[in-house]
Enzyme design. Sequence first.
Site, PDB file in Angstrom:
ATOM      1  N   ASP A 172       9.442   8.512  -2.998  1.00 21.65           N
ATOM      2  CA  ASP A 172       9.195   7.750  -3.114  1.00 21.65           C
ATOM      3  C   ASP A 172       7.871   7.834  -1.616  1.00 21.65           C
ATOM      4  O   ASP A 172       8.448   8.130  -0.938  1.00 21.65           O
ATOM      5  CB  ASP A 172      10.625   6.615  -2.648  1.00 21.65           C
ATOM      6  N   ASN A 180      -3.601   1.389   0.164  1.00 25.28           N
ATOM      7  CA  ASN A 180      -3.788   0.885  -0.634  1.00 25.28           C
ATOM      8  C   ASN A 180      -5.048  -0.777   0.083  1.00 25.28           C
ATOM      9  O   ASN A 180      -5.711  -0.928  -0.153  1.00 25.28           O
ATOM     10  CB  ASN A 180      -3.082  -0.332  -1.998  1.00 25.28           C
ATOM     11  N   ASP A 189      -4.909   4.292  -6.876  1.00 27.49           N
ATOM     12  CA  ASP A 189      -4.549   4.813  -8.309  1.00 27.49           C
ATOM     13  C   ASP A 189      -5.634   5.553  -8.522  1.00 27.49           C
ATOM     14  O   ASP A 189      -3.545   6.924  -9.600  1.00 27.49           O
ATOM     15  CB  ASP A 189      -5.568   4.085  -9.328  1.00 27.49           C
ATOM     16  N   ASP A 215       4.992   2.465  -6.610  1.00 28.57           N
ATOM     17  CA  ASP A 215       5.128   4.274  -6.336  1.00 28.57           C
ATOM     18  C   ASP A 215       5.987   4.978  -6.382  1.00 28.57           C
ATOM     19  O   ASP A 215       6.742   6.012  -5.693  1.00 28.57           O
ATOM     20  CB  ASP A 215       4.332   3.796  -4.132  1.00 28.57           C
TER      21      ASP A 215
END
Length: 309
Positions: A172, A180, A189, A215
């Site tokens: 993770d 972001n 991305d 993610d």
Amino acid sequence: MNLWLLTAHDSPGAALAAGLEGAGWTCSRLDDGEAVERTRLDEWPDAFVVVEPCRPWGSTGLLSRLRARDDRDRPVLVLGVEDPEARTRLLDLGADDVLPASTGVGELIARLRRRTAVAIRRAAAPEAPEARASVVDALTEVHNRRYFLLRLEDEFRRAQRYDNPLALVLVDLDQFRGINESFGHLVGDAVLRAVAQCLLAAVRETDTVARTGGDEFACILPQTHLAGALTVAERIRRDVAALRTGPAADVLLTASVGVGSHPAAQVQTAEELIGAADGCLARAKREGRNRVCLADPGSGALPRDSGSS
């Protein structure tokens, strides 16, 4: 893995169902073909086994209806058909295998595994783009969550059957939302794609890498003891921390990693293996991120911290 056993009350379906469930399959019995018509497509299983006599249509009518409704080409095996002409007709209609009534549970499971594996490989083939999309994550081009769950079930049953080790590594990304927010979703991305390639480089060709959430990633490591899985997990953690991504190569990130393994005292199913690894991942997050935690195989419940560098 889930399957449907389509059978009449007076057929040997009950004994087959018990044997399949004992081997780790989730087996739902349906007593006539009309039950198929009443179910929604999103409830359909990963494979069908049709046992004669299956009323009211018989195998040929039922097989025609299964193939007409099923757009995912699930394996269909038919048992209990002895007449050669009838066997040929069923194969022509799309049955993957037609077996005699004397077929045992062990042989049936082996054939189901083989047919399911063939279907998965066919779906992942470059020449089948629509089918490939059902098992591959479009953004990162590693496998998706659906494929991961299917593969883990298959590998776990194999590990139990042959007494082999199996490890699961869950990854993770730490504070990915901040990437972001700071750099935009296009950069986010690109980061996910870079991480996916990082994971692929860290494992063997026989291992499975999948994106299981926004993610979140998973690596299935067959024939791998806990010590070997720890080596892979540390390599992943280190390589992710070394990534420099973004337009100016100025985006830094770290990952928390949880490791579960089989055999372990509290890991008797694929779901419990996921739970063990997920518990370790949660602890890695709680204790500061950018670290690997692994389950103690003696208890299956007390994760140990490998530390971080």
